[in-house]
Design a protein around this motif. Structure first.
Motif, PDB file in Angstrom:
ATOM      1  N   SER A 153       0.542  -1.110   0.000  1.00  0.00           N
ATOM      2  CA  SER A 153       0.046  -0.066   0.123  1.00  0.00           C
ATOM      3  C   SER A 153       0.966   0.848   0.233  1.00  0.00           C
ATOM      4  O   SER A 153       0.372   2.693  -0.526  1.00  0.00           O
ATOM      5  CB  SER A 153      -0.589  -0.031   0.798  1.00  0.00           C
ATOM      6  OG  SER A 153      -0.521  -0.637   2.284  1.00  0.00           O
ATOM      7  N   ILE A 173       2.844  11.794   0.432  1.00  0.00           N
ATOM      8  CA  ILE A 173       2.248  12.619   1.471  1.00  0.00           C
ATOM      9  C   ILE A 173       2.728  12.647   2.848  1.00  0.00           C
ATOM     10  O   ILE A 173       3.854  11.792   2.935  1.00  0.00           O
ATOM     11  CB  ILE A 173       0.802  11.458   1.984  1.00  0.00           C
ATOM     12  CG1 ILE A 173      -0.412  11.356   1.364  1.00  0.00           C
ATOM     13  CG2 ILE A 173       0.572  12.010   2.897  1.00  0.00           C
ATOM     14  CD1 ILE A 173      -1.447  10.915   0.870  1.00  0.00           C
ATOM     15  N   GLY A 198       6.842   2.783   6.310  1.00  0.00           N
ATOM     16  CA  GLY A 198       4.998   2.070   5.510  1.00  0.00           C
ATOM     17  C   GLY A 198       4.259   3.477   5.089  1.00  0.00           C
ATOM     18  O   GLY A 198       3.111   2.450   4.877  1.00  0.00           O
ATOM     19  N   PHE A 199       3.830   4.066   5.551  1.00  0.00           N
ATOM     20  CA  PHE A 199       2.740   5.483   5.376  1.00  0.00           C
ATOM     21  C   PHE A 199       2.555   4.915   3.489  1.00  0.00           C
ATOM     22  O   PHE A 199       3.788   4.764   3.095  1.00  0.00           O
ATOM     23  CB  PHE A 199       3.408   6.326   5.476  1.00  0.00           C
ATOM     24  CG  PHE A 199       3.081   6.936   7.085  1.00  0.00           C
ATOM     25  CD1 PHE A 199       2.071   7.415   7.737  1.00  0.00           C
ATOM     26  CD2 PHE A 199       4.171   7.187   8.097  1.00  0.00           C
ATOM     27  CE1 PHE A 199       1.923   8.109   8.824  1.00  0.00           C
ATOM     28  CE2 PHE A 199       4.484   7.374   8.908  1.00  0.00           C
ATOM     29  CZ  PHE A 199       3.245   8.025   9.824  1.00  0.00           C
ATOM     30  N   ASP A 200       0.830   5.003   3.246  1.00  0.00           N
ATOM     31  CA  ASP A 200       0.822   5.708   1.891  1.00  0.00           C
ATOM     32  C   ASP A 200       1.545   6.655   1.583  1.00  0.00           C
ATOM     33  O   ASP A 200       2.598   7.306   1.775  1.00  0.00           O
ATOM     34  CB  ASP A 200      -0.243   6.017   2.011  1.00  0.00           C
ATOM     35  CG  ASP A 200      -1.522   4.696   2.448  1.00  0.00           C
ATOM     36  OD1 ASP A 200      -1.360   3.316   2.910  1.00  0.00           O
ATOM     37  OD2 ASP A 200      -2.534   4.864   1.812  1.00  0.00           O
TER      38      ASP A 200
END
Ligand SMILES: [Mg+2]
Ligand SMILES: [Mg+2]
Ligand SMILES: [Mg+2]
Lengths: 228, 228
Positions: free
Chosen positions: B51, B62, B128-130
């Protein structure tokens, strides 16, 4: 009957197609204490690769050489839809996003994890070996009216090791799903492990782990795990 | 032409279907030094969730609130077959298992990662952030005759930040694939990030990152990334 049978099989295999498996750490107070860890101020989580999933009947857990292998029984959520930036107060949204449940064992190379923690290295190797995620059949959502009122247990060679209610979770499911979804978009089929209660410990070759789940004192057949 | 075009698109979207993304840490000596880290005695690795993949044209990275966002340009391998327990000496087996390449940026919440390291917590949130994995178009395997002789670079607002040859890798690709495959079975479509050279640093809103890859001094169009 045969239709149900075939559908069941298809669902189980689909677990291995999860785009991710997200695991909550330190979510039961007595388990935090038993490993001399600090109680978290907010949920934290890590990933296990889908390649670590061990379906029922797919053989034993592999014990890599030199590994101190620990079991951690955990209630697993199987997501039914995409979730992104869910608010923690949106309990309905969180529970609606769950498609079904499973029981799981978060197998952990405890010595490798302890070394990683000491060195500030990632946990992914200690948590991610093939077969390190035994998982039960899928539990239909309707079989668990309240996921915070479920008893989960694990025995080794028929000796009781873990047995606690999910009502002891430090962070409940809406908070978990919220926090995860603010970092990683959750997708249909993704699996969330909700943390383990006290009683974790080692297994050695020859040991047989049995795990299960009770709702209102009644054992759910689908949730049973028996794995060497 | 239109057939090729369509095939290209399908491949790119397929990157997000990877069953896992495995990332090598500290694989270039000067990068290890710049972050005051210890040089690893063996490859270590962590996961990013699929993801987090940001395909070309899918918008900016982001910047989560309070995050000190760092870039790390890396050569990515896209696996073409299942690999399990590969021997490190099996160079042919390792290279044969690669289906194609891509260029990637391992975006990292450096402050979150530093805190995790200090506390012995997992890296998966920090990594692991989008949108934390911008990735180029797929680079056909034939365009990179030797993955250990490739120049990768990254600029921020057209200022050079990273530019080194993959020949500087501490652990080469067969060793990486071997070590990973002895923990986690690699599957077709899985992505491996091979580590970043020196020069990592922060980006703030408004900054534009451009990254690319040269073979024999010649820029590969497919490898270009431009992302805000
Ligand atoms: Mg666990
Ligand atoms: Mg998948
Ligand atoms: Mg990196």
């Amino acid at each position: 009957m045969s239709l149900i049978f075939r559908r069941g099989i298809a669902n189980m295999a689909s677990l291995k197609k999860a785009s991710k498996v997200v695991c909550i750490g330190r979510n039961y107070a007595d388990h935090v204490t038993e490993l001399n860890n600090q109680r978290p101020k907010q949920p934290f989580f890590f990933l296990k690769p889908p390649s670590s999933i061990l379906l029922k009947g797919d053989g034993p857990v592999i014990r890599p050489k030199g590994v101190d292998l620990h079991y951690e029984v955990e209630l697993a959520l199987i997501m039914g839809k995409t979730v992104k930036n869910l608010e923690a107060s949106d309990e309905k949204g969180a529970l609606d996003a769950i498609e079904s449940y499973a029981l799981s064992i978060d197998m952990t190379a405890r010595n490798a994890q302890n070394e990683a923690k000491k060195k500030g290295l990632p946990w992914d190797i200690a948590k991610g070996f093939d077969t390190f995620l035994p998982i039960s059949d899928i539990i239909p959502k309707s079989d668990i009216p309240d996921p915070h009122k479920v008893d989960i247990y694990l025995t080794v060679n028929n000796e009781h090791r873990q047995a606690d209610s999910t009502e002891l979770m430090l962070f409940q499911i809406p908070r978990m799903i919220s926090d995860i979804s603010k970092v990683m978009t959750l997708e249909k089929g993704d699996i969330i492990l909700t943390g383990t209660p006290k009683g974790v410990g080692p297994v050695v070759p020859g040991d047989v782990m049995r795990a299960g789940l009770k709702v209102g004192g009644k054992e759910l057949e689908a949730a049973k795990i028996e794995v060497a």
